[in-house]
Design a protein around this motif. Sequence first.
Motif, PDB file in Angstrom:
ATOM      1  N   ILE A 269       0.828  -1.204   0.000  1.00  0.00           N
ATOM      2  CA  ILE A 269       0.000   0.000   0.000  1.00  0.00           C
ATOM      3  C   ILE A 269       0.863   1.254   0.000  1.00  0.00           C
ATOM      4  O   ILE A 269       0.565   2.228  -0.709  1.00  0.00           O
ATOM      5  N   THR A 270       1.924   1.249   0.799  1.00  0.00           N
ATOM      6  CA  THR A 270       2.682   2.479   1.011  1.00  0.00           C
ATOM      7  C   THR A 270       4.116   2.440   0.485  1.00  0.00           C
ATOM      8  O   THR A 270       4.670   3.485   0.140  1.00  0.00           O
ATOM      9  N   ALA A 271       4.739   1.264   0.431  1.00  0.00           N
ATOM     10  CA  ALA A 271       6.121   1.166  -0.049  1.00  0.00           C
ATOM     11  C   ALA A 271       6.203   0.520  -1.425  1.00  0.00           C
ATOM     12  O   ALA A 271       7.283   0.471  -2.016  1.00  0.00           O
ATOM     13  N   GLN A 272       5.088  -0.019  -1.928  1.00  0.00           N
ATOM     14  CA  GLN A 272       5.008  -0.587  -3.275  1.00  0.00           C
ATOM     15  C   GLN A 272       5.898  -1.810  -3.486  1.00  0.00           C
ATOM     16  O   GLN A 272       6.222  -2.160  -4.614  1.00  0.00           O
ATOM     17  N   ASN A 273       6.288  -2.477  -2.387  1.00  0.00           N
ATOM     18  CA  ASN A 273       7.130  -3.655  -2.539  1.00  0.00           C
ATOM     19  C   ASN A 273       6.991  -4.554  -1.312  1.00  0.00           C
ATOM     20  O   ASN A 273       6.242  -4.224  -0.377  1.00  0.00           O
ATOM     21  N   HIS A 274       7.739  -5.654  -1.305  1.00  0.00           N
ATOM     22  CA  HIS A 274       7.608  -6.662  -0.251  1.00  0.00           C
ATOM     23  C   HIS A 274       8.758  -6.598   0.743  1.00  0.00           C
ATOM     24  O   HIS A 274       9.734  -5.874   0.554  1.00  0.00           O
ATOM     25  N   LEU A 275       8.630  -7.393   1.821  1.00  0.00           N
ATOM     26  CA  LEU A 275       9.513  -7.253   2.982  1.00  0.00           C
ATOM     27  C   LEU A 275      10.980  -7.543   2.691  1.00  0.00           C
ATOM     28  O   LEU A 275      11.862  -7.008   3.356  1.00  0.00           O
ATOM     29  N   GLU A 276      11.270  -8.355   1.685  1.00  0.00           N
ATOM     30  CA  GLU A 276      12.675  -8.641   1.391  1.00  0.00           C
ATOM     31  C   GLU A 276      13.354  -7.479   0.665  1.00  0.00           C
ATOM     32  O   GLU A 276      14.584  -7.430   0.580  1.00  0.00           O
ATOM     33  N   GLU A 277      12.575  -6.527   0.142  1.00  0.00           N
ATOM     34  CA  GLU A 277      13.130  -5.388  -0.598  1.00  0.00           C
ATOM     35  C   GLU A 277      13.064  -4.068   0.167  1.00  0.00           C
ATOM     36  O   GLU A 277      13.862  -3.168  -0.073  1.00  0.00           O
ATOM     37  N   VAL A 278      12.111  -3.927   1.067  1.00  0.00           N
ATOM     38  CA  VAL A 278      11.897  -2.636   1.737  1.00  0.00           C
ATOM     39  C   VAL A 278      12.815  -2.528   2.949  1.00  0.00           C
ATOM     40  O   VAL A 278      12.819  -3.418   3.810  1.00  0.00           O
ATOM     41  N   ASN A 279      13.583  -1.446   3.045  1.00  0.00           N
ATOM     42  CA  ASN A 279      14.474  -1.308   4.194  1.00  0.00           C
ATOM     43  C   ASN A 279      13.696  -0.938   5.459  1.00  0.00           C
ATOM     44  O   ASN A 279      12.536  -0.538   5.404  1.00  0.00           O
ATOM     45  N   GLU A 280      14.351  -1.084   6.585  1.00  0.00           N
ATOM     46  CA  GLU A 280      13.700  -0.903   7.886  1.00  0.00           C
ATOM     47  C   GLU A 280      13.132   0.503   8.060  1.00  0.00           C
ATOM     48  O   GLU A 280      12.035   0.663   8.602  1.00  0.00           O
ATOM     49  N   LEU A 281      13.852   1.520   7.608  1.00  0.00           N
ATOM     50  CA  LEU A 281      13.389   2.890   7.814  1.00  0.00           C
ATOM     51  C   LEU A 281      12.068   3.145   7.096  1.00  0.00           C
ATOM     52  O   LEU A 281      11.108   3.654   7.686  1.00  0.00           O
ATOM     53  N   PHE A 282      12.010   2.790   5.816  1.00  0.00           N
ATOM     54  CA  PHE A 282      10.784   2.983   5.056  1.00  0.00           C
ATOM     55  C   PHE A 282       9.709   1.992   5.490  1.00  0.00           C
ATOM     56  O   PHE A 282       8.527   2.333   5.563  1.00  0.00           O
ATOM     57  N   GLY A 283      10.111   0.761   5.755  1.00  0.00           N
ATOM     58  CA  GLY A 283       9.138  -0.273   6.096  1.00  0.00           C
ATOM     59  C   GLY A 283       8.442  -0.014   7.415  1.00  0.00           C
ATOM     60  O   GLY A 283       7.218  -0.122   7.516  1.00  0.00           O
ATOM     61  N   ALA A 284       9.216   0.324   8.446  1.00  0.00           N
ATOM     62  CA  ALA A 284       8.613   0.613   9.752  1.00  0.00           C
ATOM     63  C   ALA A 284       7.664   1.802   9.654  1.00  0.00           C
ATOM     64  O   ALA A 284       6.574   1.807  10.228  1.00  0.00           O
ATOM     65  N   THR A 285       8.077   2.822   8.901  1.00  0.00           N
ATOM     66  CA  THR A 285       7.234   4.005   8.722  1.00  0.00           C
ATOM     67  C   THR A 285       5.972   3.652   7.952  1.00  0.00           C
ATOM     68  O   THR A 285       4.877   4.106   8.280  1.00  0.00           O
ATOM     69  N   ALA A 286       6.123   2.822   6.905  1.00  0.00           N
ATOM     70  CA  ALA A 286       4.966   2.417   6.100  1.00  0.00           C
ATOM     71  C   ALA A 286       3.962   1.622   6.927  1.00  0.00           C
ATOM     72  O   ALA A 286       2.746   1.843   6.832  1.00  0.00           O
ATOM     73  N   LEU A 287       4.451   0.703   7.749  1.00  0.00           N
ATOM     74  CA  LEU A 287       3.543  -0.142   8.530  1.00  0.00           C
ATOM     75  C   LEU A 287       2.816   0.637   9.628  1.00  0.00           C
ATOM     76  O   LEU A 287       1.774   0.200  10.103  1.00  0.00           O
ATOM     77  N   CYS A 288       3.367   1.773  10.038  1.00  0.00           N
ATOM     78  CA  CYS A 288       2.814   2.507  11.177  1.00  0.00           C
ATOM     79  C   CYS A 288       1.935   3.687  10.789  1.00  0.00           C
ATOM     80  O   CYS A 288       1.531   4.458  11.663  1.00  0.00           O
ATOM     81  N   TYR A 289       1.605   3.836   9.509  1.00  0.00           N
ATOM     82  CA  TYR A 289       0.847   5.034   9.158  1.00  0.00           C
ATOM     83  C   TYR A 289      -0.547   5.039   9.776  1.00  0.00           C
ATOM     84  O   TYR A 289      -1.134   6.101   9.995  1.00  0.00           O
ATOM     85  N   THR A 290      -1.072   3.878  10.113  1.00  0.00           N
ATOM     86  CA  THR A 290      -2.377   3.850  10.775  1.00  0.00           C
ATOM     87  C   THR A 290      -2.288   4.264  12.246  1.00  0.00           C
ATOM     88  O   THR A 290      -3.322   4.479  12.890  1.00  0.00           O
ATOM     89  N   LEU A 291      -1.074   4.355  12.791  1.00  0.00           N
ATOM     90  CA  LEU A 291      -0.900   4.744  14.194  1.00  0.00           C
ATOM     91  C   LEU A 291      -0.730   6.259  14.354  1.00  0.00           C
ATOM     92  O   LEU A 291      -0.547   6.745  15.471  1.00  0.00           O
ATOM     93  N   PHE A 292      -0.781   6.975  13.238  1.00  0.00           N
ATOM     94  CA  PHE A 292      -0.813   8.434  13.267  1.00  0.00           C
ATOM     95  C   PHE A 292      -2.221   8.878  12.876  1.00  0.00           C
ATOM     96  O   PHE A 292      -3.064   8.059  12.509  1.00  0.00           O
ATOM     97  N   GLY A 293      -2.484  10.173  12.950  1.00  0.00           N
ATOM     98  CA  GLY A 293      -3.814  10.655  12.618  1.00  0.00           C
ATOM     99  C   GLY A 293      -4.193  10.356  11.179  1.00  0.00           C
ATOM    100  O   GLY A 293      -3.467  10.715  10.255  1.00  0.00           O
ATOM    101  N   ASN A 294      -5.321   9.675  10.978  1.00  0.00           N
ATOM    102  CA  ASN A 294      -5.852   9.389   9.647  1.00  0.00           C
ATOM    103  C   ASN A 294      -7.126  10.196   9.459  1.00  0.00           C
ATOM    104  O   ASN A 294      -8.008  10.195  10.336  1.00  0.00           O
ATOM    105  N   TYR A 295      -7.242  10.849   8.304  1.00  0.00           N
ATOM    106  CA  TYR A 295      -8.333  11.799   8.102  1.00  0.00           C
ATOM    107  C   TYR A 295      -9.070  11.546   6.790  1.00  0.00           C
ATOM    108  O   TYR A 295      -8.500  11.017   5.820  1.00  0.00           O
ATOM    109  N   TYR A 296     -10.327  11.961   6.787  1.00  0.00           N
ATOM    110  CA  TYR A 296     -11.159  11.962   5.580  1.00  0.00           C
ATOM    111  C   TYR A 296     -11.387  13.409   5.165  1.00  0.00           C
ATOM    112  O   TYR A 296     -11.627  14.282   6.014  1.00  0.00           O
TER     113      TYR A 296
END
Length: 484
Positions: free
Chosen positions: A198-225
């Motif tokens: 959804i957010t990094a456009q790739n899978h876990l073997e390709e996404v580095n920790e910095l981008f991956g951790a941030t991508a997985l946590c976007y639901t833990l920040f404010g989400n708006y409509y």
Amino acid sequence: MQYDVILIGSGFGSLSAAALLAKQGLKVAVLEQAKYPGGCASTYKRKGYWFETGATTLVGLDEHMPLRYLLDETGIELPLIKLPTPMQVHLPNGQLLTRYANLEEWIREAERVFGAKGQRPFWQHCYRISQQVWRTSLEQQSFPFSNLQDLWQAALQVRPHQLSLLPGAFRTMQDMLTRYGLLDNKLFTDFVNEQLLITAQNHLEEVNELFGATALCYTLFGNYYVPGGMIGLARAIEQYLHEKGGTILYRHNVHRIISKADGYEVSCMAGSFSTRFVISGIPLNDTYRLFEDEKVKKKLAPYLLPSRKLNGAFTMAIALRNAAAIPVLHHQVHVPKGLPLIGSRSFFVSYSHPADRSRAGEEERVVAISTHVPDPAALRIQDKKELEEAILGRMEALGLLQKKDILYLDSATPGAWIFWTQRAYGMVGGYPQYCDIKPWQMKDARLDHKGAYVCGDTVYPGQGIVGVCLSGIIAANKLLRDHI
């Protein structure tokens, strides 16, 4: 006509840069080939309904995040509805997973569904990394570096917490799952892979920790409509630009940029424009084709990605009656055996807010559905009906809609995205993250070290509204530092 800055495309990266430059008193014009602003974060009208073009979720308003920075700098206000529950995920084993906004609630939910082993330390680590990444990204606006001044500015802004992030650029999300004993948990790895798409456009073997951790946590920040659709973001910035003497010129499809001694000539069917500076807000593949300067092309060529390393999208726009009972707006639906023709193992569903009457009629809602199409130039979808039926059947089985309630349905392949957005290959979501491309190896904002710059989802930091907003902030910052 003469401008200080011309920006190519009205995607959110361009609009972010345009607003910050207009604030400094520069005469700014945005040239947009479509009739609506916003690029892949916009809304269009069809048969009386307002559908999202691409992006459907809005984050980035928390402290130390790019969109918060942009709004604070400009004073722009947005009419937003905060979502109490960001998303639900329909897993391949039939379980329903709720992505709660609160970290503790989310950890308990993850432990309930995936088992307690490793979940708490994994998510605490991811959340801590994501907070540090966003904070550092605004502190280090000269990153990635492309001249000595960048390095000097970065040195002045160095803080201890920034240095702690460096090892994460060399570790993948696969390494992280291994570290916490989660790699053999297939249900969890399937979940992580589809969430990263959804957010990094790739899978876990390709996404580095910095981008991956941030991508997985976007639901833990404010989400708006955004009431009325994502176009509301672009309209708010457009109004700000007009107030500052800037403009957005629609139906201006740029086909050539020529470097001059005192700036640039930007040509389109409607005529030519002279400008001191130019910022391309379109993908690097398309930016490459616009410049006649061979030096610019030579510098850009190493950064270009071919279709086989990109994603397109199959999308559906639906209008429904009697859909008010679905309270959570965003759903990711796993497809265990993959979708026909394209093989995607999940699709993303977004409903309009039940209180938003501006996008559909009484007792009606609009729905946006999207799924990835790998290597879009090579894959031709001949039978859209088969894909539509597979998606609708899965949704009906999960209670997300009833086919009899469909008032309108339209679908689009990557070919339609080429027509709508002019993006090479019908690419969506920007460049995927790859482990062999470190953050400092991504394209920075400067194109020719003279007066041409670039922002958007194919340069640092990458995908999503919050990412392209940061790219626009960096482009504006470097232009002002270099020349003003």
